[in-house]
Motif scaffolding. Structure first.
Motif, mmCIF file in Angstrom:
data_model
loop_
_atom_site.group_PDB
_atom_site.id
_atom_site.type_symbol
_atom_site.label_atom_id
_atom_site.label_comp_id
_atom_site.label_asym_id
_atom_site.label_seq_id
_atom_site.Cartn_x
_atom_site.Cartn_y
_atom_site.Cartn_z
ATOM 1 N N ARG A 70 36.169 42.632 33.847
ATOM 2 C CA ARG A 70 36.304 41.624 32.793
ATOM 3 C C ARG A 70 37.277 42.142 31.746
ATOM 4 O O ARG A 70 37.139 43.266 31.252
ATOM 5 C CB ARG A 70 34.950 41.317 32.153
ATOM 6 N N PHE A 71 38.256 41.326 31.379
ATOM 7 C CA PHE A 71 39.312 41.750 30.453
ATOM 8 C C PHE A 71 39.514 40.682 29.381
ATOM 9 O O PHE A 71 39.472 39.480 29.668
ATOM 10 C CB PHE A 71 40.633 41.965 31.205
ATOM 11 N N ASP A 72 39.749 41.157 28.153
ATOM 12 C CA ASP A 72 40.087 40.227 27.069
ATOM 13 C C ASP A 72 41.528 39.772 27.168
ATOM 14 O O ASP A 72 41.851 38.631 26.849
ATOM 15 C CB ASP A 72 39.843 40.901 25.704
ATOM 16 N N ASP A 73 42.381 40.668 27.604
ATOM 17 C CA ASP A 73 43.808 40.356 27.713
ATOM 18 C C ASP A 73 44.097 39.823 29.117
ATOM 19 O O ASP A 73 43.873 40.506 30.113
ATOM 20 C CB ASP A 73 44.630 41.619 27.451
ATOM 21 N N PRO A 74 44.612 38.596 29.242
ATOM 22 C CA PRO A 74 44.930 38.031 30.563
ATOM 23 C C PRO A 74 45.946 38.860 31.342
ATOM 24 O O PRO A 74 45.964 38.813 32.578
ATOM 25 C CB PRO A 74 45.497 36.644 30.240
ATOM 26 N N VAL A 75 46.778 39.608 30.624
ATOM 27 C CA VAL A 75 47.774 40.433 31.306
ATOM 28 C C VAL A 75 47.090 41.515 32.142
ATOM 29 O O VAL A 75 47.475 41.783 33.292
ATOM 30 C CB VAL A 75 48.744 41.073 30.286
ATOM 31 N N TYR A 76 46.051 42.125 31.530
ATOM 32 C CA TYR A 76 45.313 43.161 32.267
ATOM 33 C C TYR A 76 44.638 42.569 33.510
ATOM 34 O O TYR A 76 44.598 43.187 34.577
ATOM 35 C CB TYR A 76 44.259 43.802 31.363
ATOM 36 N N PHE A 77 44.068 41.356 33.332
ATOM 37 C CA PHE A 77 43.426 40.705 34.473
ATOM 38 C C PHE A 77 44.430 40.431 35.583
ATOM 39 O O PHE A 77 44.144 40.651 36.771
ATOM 40 C CB PHE A 77 42.778 39.396 34.012
ATOM 41 N N THR A 78 45.605 39.974 35.221
ATOM 42 C CA THR A 78 46.650 39.692 36.206
ATOM 43 C C THR A 78 47.078 40.962 36.930
ATOM 44 O O THR A 78 47.245 40.967 38.164
ATOM 45 C CB THR A 78 47.869 39.046 35.531
ATOM 46 N N LEU A 79 47.241 42.046 36.171
ATOM 47 C CA LEU A 79 47.627 43.320 36.789
ATOM 48 C C LEU A 79 46.533 43.830 37.725
ATOM 49 O O LEU A 79 46.809 44.362 38.805
ATOM 50 C CB LEU A 79 47.916 44.362 35.700
ATOM 51 N N TRP A 80 45.284 43.663 37.295
ATOM 52 C CA TRP A 80 44.155 44.115 38.127
ATOM 53 C C TRP A 80 44.102 43.329 39.435
ATOM 54 O O TRP A 80 43.940 43.912 40.516
ATOM 55 C CB TRP A 80 42.862 43.931 37.336
ATOM 56 N N GLN A 81 44.264 42.025 39.347
ATOM 57 C CA GLN A 81 44.253 41.203 40.549
ATOM 58 C C GLN A 81 45.458 41.506 41.439
ATOM 59 O O GLN A 81 45.360 41.473 42.676
ATOM 60 C CB GLN A 81 44.250 39.713 40.183
#
Length: 461
Positions: A204-215
């Motif tokens: 779970r990430f607050d920053d969508p950029v981190y979520f995109t990088l993780w995915q």
């Protein structure tokens, strides 16, 4: 100590369980070693004990990239070593299969994280409260079971059906292992790096950029594992094509050998016909009643034409008759009891190659035996309890060594002389049958069991 136990159960043992499930699926058609069951369970106990020590290492260094990568590589090496002990296969073949199993396992896990991450980002699991861990485990294991079944039908079954008869290509194996190693290192880096960026729970990430990088990292891992499976699949396809080429070359050699056998048979018939003409002429020139001994001699000369074999299968009749004539010429007793009408599910080419190889191997074994009473070949084809059984027995001289359940040729030209029995097994597997060979008391025994198809039978011409 509590932290170590948690790591041991939730990370180490869970990973080993998943990897063993896929290893069991991938290796199910490998040749098992002696005392297989004992080696499996004893190995599991030993690895469980070693894994407990690994949990201490993970607790100390598992939060570093190199520490986590070392743990998973070490566990993979342990499982591969265990598989090598349990199967009577070259180490490269076992490593090849375990690499495929690890690739599917990692692909399944990363695909779950990819799908799970969207629900985490959309806050779909917030209402679970204190039951979050329980629900997570239920969903994960349900996904794992479904993914294991899907992986078996999509990836694993096609792979094991084309399992290489010979050692796998070392270059492709090396590339697959390198890709897996890189994937393990990158996954370790990704897990540690994004775990620090996560909030509340991992994924779970607050920053969508981190979520995109993780995915993106999850997708990259899936692609890497898919590349490994693709390399393995292509290697097996190439091995299968090489196998077919070798099969054709072998058949060319067999045709040449068959020509020599047929030529000998024709020469025998010509000699017998000449004898018959001579004796008939002598009898006609003789005054009075022919001598009983001469009549008996004439009867013996023409008895060769009674060697025709009738089994109910036209192709098999021709083959067995020809082999019977050859045995007659070479002082070999050929005994055959065959329900040829039950062989309708085999194509003519496969039937000819199957029985041709079985009998030719037996002929080669008994032809040079000094004891005439041992120059015997027994062949039985019979239906029993829904199975079609093919049984062949013959004497042999010397000692036989076995590899992968098949006798190893002692001839220098191993590329072709060892191919006959492999061809028999290939045809048996093609029709869902199983081949077994054994030696006892100087007698070689070959057994093939087919399930009799319930569909319409092929008409033999």
């Amino acid at each position: 100590m509590g932290a170590v136990l948690s790591v041991y159960v939730r990370i180490i043992l869970e990973f080993l369980l998943e990897l063993y499930v896929f290893c069991a699926l991938v290796t199910m058609r490998l040749c098992r070693a002696k005392h297989f069951a004992f080696k499996v369970w004893a190995g599991l106990v030993c690895i469980a004990a070693i894994a407990f020590g690994v949990a201490f290492f993970y607790d100390l260094f598992g939060q570093t990239v190199w520490g986590r990568a070392v743990v998973y590589l070490f566990l993979f090496a342990l499982v591969t070593l265990h598989a090598r002990i349990c199967f009577d296969e070259p180490y490269k073949n076992v490593l090849f299969c375990c690499s495929a199993a690890y690739a599917v396992q990692n692909l399944t896990y990363k695909l779950f994280l990819f799908l799970w991450g969207f629900g985490e980002q959309l806050r779909l699991y917030d209402s679970w409260g204190s039951s979050f861990e329980l629900y997570y485990r239920i969903i994960y294991y349900a996904f794992f079971v479904a993914a294991a079944a899907a992986s078996y039908f999509l990836f694993i079954r096609p792979l094991i059906r084309r399992r290489p008869e010979q050692d796998v290509n070392f270059r492709t194996l090396a590339i697959s292992l390198v890709v897996l190693a890189v994937t393990i290192v990158l996954c370790s880096f990704e897990d540690i790096f994004f775990a620090e960026l996560s909030v509340e729970r991992e994924g779970r990430f607050d920053d969508p950029v981190y979520f995109t990088l993780w995915q993106t990292g999850n997708v990259f891992s899936v692609v890497c594992c898919a590349v490994v499976l693709l390399l393995i699949s292509r290697t097996l396809e190439r091995s299968e094509l090489e196998h077919e080429v070798q099969y054709l070359q072998y058949e060319v050699r067999q045709r040449a050998q068959q020509y020599e056998i047929s030529k000998d048979t024709i020469d025998l018939i010509n000699v017998k016909c000449h004898d018959i003409k001579y004796k008939i002429g002598a009898l006609l020139a003789q005054k009075g009643v022919p001598d009983a001994a001469d009549v008996s001699d004439l009867y013996e000369s023409i008895s060769i034409y009674d060697t025709k074999v009738e089994t109910g299968n036209g192709m098999l009749d021709v083959l067995l008759t020809e082999k019977s004539l050859y045995c007659e010429q070479n002082g070999i007793i050929f005994s055959c009891m065959a329900q040829g009408d039950k062989l309708g599910f085999l194509s003519d080419g496969d039937l000819y190659c199957l029985f041709g190889n079985i009998i030719d191997n037996a002929l080669e074994a008994v032809r040079g035996l000094p004891e005439k009473e041992k120059r015997v070949i027994n062949l039985v084809v019979k239906a029993k309890n829904g199975l079609l059984l093919i049984q062949e027995e013959n004497y042999f001289a010397g000692e036989l060594q076995f590899r992968d359940g098949l006798p190893v040729t002692t001839k220098e030209d191993k590329n072709y002389h060892g191919f006959g029995t492999r061809s028999i097994r290939m045809i048996a597997h093609k029709y869902g049958g199983e081949l077994s060979t054994s030696v006892q008391g100087g007698i070689f025994r070959l057994n093939i069991a087919f399930g009799i198809p319930s569909g319409p039978k092929k008409q033999n011409k």
